[in-house]
Design a protein around this motif. Sequence first.
Motif, mmCIF file in Angstrom:
data_model
loop_
_atom_site.group_PDB
_atom_site.id
_atom_site.type_symbol
_atom_site.label_atom_id
_atom_site.label_comp_id
_atom_site.label_asym_id
_atom_site.label_seq_id
_atom_site.Cartn_x
_atom_site.Cartn_y
_atom_site.Cartn_z
ATOM 1 N N GLY A 1 1.006 -1.200 0.015
ATOM 2 C CA GLY A 1 -0.057 0.012 -0.006
ATOM 3 C C GLY A 1 0.849 1.171 0.110
ATOM 4 O O GLY A 1 0.322 2.475 -0.256
ATOM 5 N N ALA A 2 2.101 1.142 0.414
ATOM 6 C CA ALA A 2 3.061 2.232 0.218
ATOM 7 C C ALA A 2 3.515 2.572 -1.067
ATOM 8 O O ALA A 2 3.473 1.781 -1.988
ATOM 9 N N LEU A 3 3.793 3.560 -1.521
ATOM 10 C CA LEU A 3 4.395 4.128 -2.995
ATOM 11 C C LEU A 3 5.771 3.360 -3.150
ATOM 12 O O LEU A 3 6.718 3.462 -2.306
ATOM 13 N N ARG A 4 5.866 2.560 -4.048
ATOM 14 C CA ARG A 4 7.052 1.914 -4.294
ATOM 15 C C ARG A 4 8.119 2.294 -5.344
ATOM 16 O O ARG A 4 9.162 2.115 -5.374
ATOM 17 N N GLY A 5 7.661 3.324 -6.117
ATOM 18 C CA GLY A 5 8.459 3.963 -7.133
ATOM 19 C C GLY A 5 7.693 4.680 -8.153
ATOM 20 O O GLY A 5 6.305 4.829 -8.150
ATOM 21 N N VAL A 6 8.397 5.531 -9.053
ATOM 22 C CA VAL A 6 7.418 6.298 -9.901
ATOM 23 C C VAL A 6 8.249 5.983 -11.357
ATOM 24 O O VAL A 6 9.592 5.909 -11.541
ATOM 25 N N GLY A 7 7.398 5.855 -12.255
ATOM 26 C CA GLY A 7 7.601 5.610 -13.751
ATOM 27 C C GLY A 7 7.570 6.627 -14.585
ATOM 28 O O GLY A 7 6.382 7.178 -14.421
ATOM 29 N N ILE A 8 8.244 7.322 -15.581
ATOM 30 C CA ILE A 8 8.353 8.525 -16.276
ATOM 31 C C ILE A 8 8.520 8.158 -17.697
ATOM 32 O O ILE A 8 9.589 7.374 -18.048
ATOM 33 N N GLY A 9 7.361 8.531 -18.537
ATOM 34 C CA GLY A 9 7.782 8.519 -19.882
ATOM 35 C C GLY A 9 8.279 9.800 -20.511
ATOM 36 O O GLY A 9 7.283 10.750 -20.164
ATOM 37 N N ILE A 10 9.096 9.954 -21.341
ATOM 38 C CA ILE A 10 9.506 11.310 -21.988
ATOM 39 C C ILE A 10 9.358 11.196 -23.385
ATOM 40 O O ILE A 10 9.781 10.458 -23.922
ATOM 41 N N PRO A 11 8.659 12.294 -24.102
ATOM 42 C CA PRO A 11 8.713 12.253 -25.480
ATOM 43 C C PRO A 11 9.957 12.528 -26.257
ATOM 44 O O PRO A 11 9.866 13.487 -27.181
ATOM 45 N N GLY A 12 11.009 11.879 -25.972
ATOM 46 C CA GLY A 12 12.124 12.475 -26.527
ATOM 47 C C GLY A 12 13.162 11.266 -26.171
ATOM 48 O O GLY A 12 12.968 10.225 -25.432
ATOM 49 N N PRO A 13 14.441 11.128 -26.948
ATOM 50 C CA PRO A 13 15.397 10.290 -26.474
ATOM 51 C C PRO A 13 15.953 10.446 -25.115
ATOM 52 O O PRO A 13 16.349 11.315 -24.516
ATOM 53 N N VAL A 14 15.944 9.201 -24.529
ATOM 54 C CA VAL A 14 16.212 9.022 -23.173
ATOM 55 C C VAL A 14 17.417 7.969 -22.934
ATOM 56 O O VAL A 14 17.348 6.638 -23.575
ATOM 57 N N GLN A 15 18.611 8.225 -22.060
ATOM 58 C CA GLN A 15 19.483 7.315 -21.858
ATOM 59 C C GLN A 15 19.057 6.506 -20.729
ATOM 60 O O GLN A 15 19.111 7.119 -19.533
ATOM 61 N N HIS A 16 18.499 5.524 -20.947
ATOM 62 C CA HIS A 16 17.912 4.719 -19.924
ATOM 63 C C HIS A 16 18.670 4.501 -18.802
ATOM 64 O O HIS A 16 18.289 4.731 -17.588
ATOM 65 N N SER A 17 19.975 4.242 -18.960
ATOM 66 C CA SER A 17 20.861 3.741 -17.745
ATOM 67 C C SER A 17 21.204 4.899 -16.961
ATOM 68 O O SER A 17 21.297 4.650 -15.752
ATOM 69 N N THR A 18 21.092 6.179 -17.368
ATOM 70 C CA THR A 18 21.093 7.282 -16.414
ATOM 71 C C THR A 18 19.823 8.164 -16.153
ATOM 72 O O THR A 18 20.078 8.866 -15.173
ATOM 73 N N GLY A 19 18.885 7.804 -16.888
ATOM 74 C CA GLY A 19 17.751 8.889 -16.825
ATOM 75 C C GLY A 19 17.905 10.199 -17.355
ATOM 76 O O GLY A 19 17.081 11.032 -17.107
ATOM 77 N N ARG A 20 18.883 10.511 -18.402
ATOM 78 C CA ARG A 20 19.201 11.848 -19.179
ATOM 79 C C ARG A 20 18.310 11.698 -20.388
ATOM 80 O O ARG A 20 18.376 11.092 -20.928
#
Length: 391
Positions: free
Chosen positions: A146-165
């Motif tokens: 029931g606790a917040l476990r994480g947040v996922g975010i989709g970006i409309p552009g190129p994302v370096q997944h390993s860094t989140g940049r």
Amino acid sequence: MTIDDAPRDALRGGPRELLRWVATGAAVSRADLSRLSGLSPSTVSQRVEALISQGLLEEAGAGRSRGGRRPRQLAVPTGGAVVGAIDLGAHHARVGALDLSGRVVQARTLPVRIEDGPEAVLGALLAEVATLVGSDPAAGGGSAPGALRGVGIGIPGPVQHSTGRIVSPSRMPGWNGFDVAAFCAGRVDVPVVVDNDANLMALGAHRTAHSELDHAVYIKAGTGIGSGVISSGRLHRGAQGSAGDISHCRVVADPAPPCTCGNAGCLEAVASGAALVTALREQGVPVSDLTGVIRLIDDGDRQATALARQAGRAVGEILAVVVNFFNPQVVAIGGRLADCEPLLASMRATLYERCLPLATQTLLIERVAAGQDVGITGAAHLVIDHVVAAA
């Protein structure tokens, strides 16, 4: 090799797959999990106990006996909104709170101005996530179910997944190089995972409709154009996270319309929603946005329909290369242009014309059927996979 990139067979019976089997109803007991995975009962029991201790699985009573002791049934906790999700677009964002099965508990669509910059846009959206999760009576702090476990975010552009940049986005002024994961993690105190919006649409659509298939391509066609690739049952990002970026493949020779990337004749410059708006304006048709374009197509406007067909052919030409090279089992198109029948029909015809018969013999070509929540569903599954991997 990371757990995200490992071959599907190497992870058969891994914690994420055990959780997924229970979440989908394929398994309701440890015996079911042992049968599906081929693992010994003791190994399955050890992994199940670890998932239970993390609040990712729960025991939900006794099942039917098959001659011995009644097995304890397993279930994914669904009592609260425990995952926050943001699917950011150029003009709107879908924000949601979901449970550990990937079910949407609450969701809202909000207007955004991407040009306001990452701090302002993401700060407002994170506040909305907190409101959605906080308004659910089962949500709270800590690590209990029931606790917040994480947040996922989709970006409309190129994302370096390993860094989140974000790396060189063409329609996001002021966002280049911004560390989305670090910015958000400093404000929510839970893991934050970031990916391209087309990847999240692919993940959400695949888990919802085609989880039994190993190879798939999902196209997101709206203001821009992108795609996500499922290989061996898992999201394939490539070396830097740019796998599936079809938007800047060239489809038109000179003279060609300029693209936001600095080149000319790219798929996005020819077939995206923004390109259709520009082309109609140049023909003297007063249209202000993609909504207006779709309305014209629905009304049978000759110019808009012709442009939609041209766009479908262009998308089909690029996808034909992808299909011949990758040989997926399904090609599905989502986004606002997915409901444009002239575009879809033209894309389908081009695929059949340009692909080898063997590649299209059993190929499914369809619309993404998961609706407007497909992006936040994919974001939630990305978080769930991350939490399970950490557990």
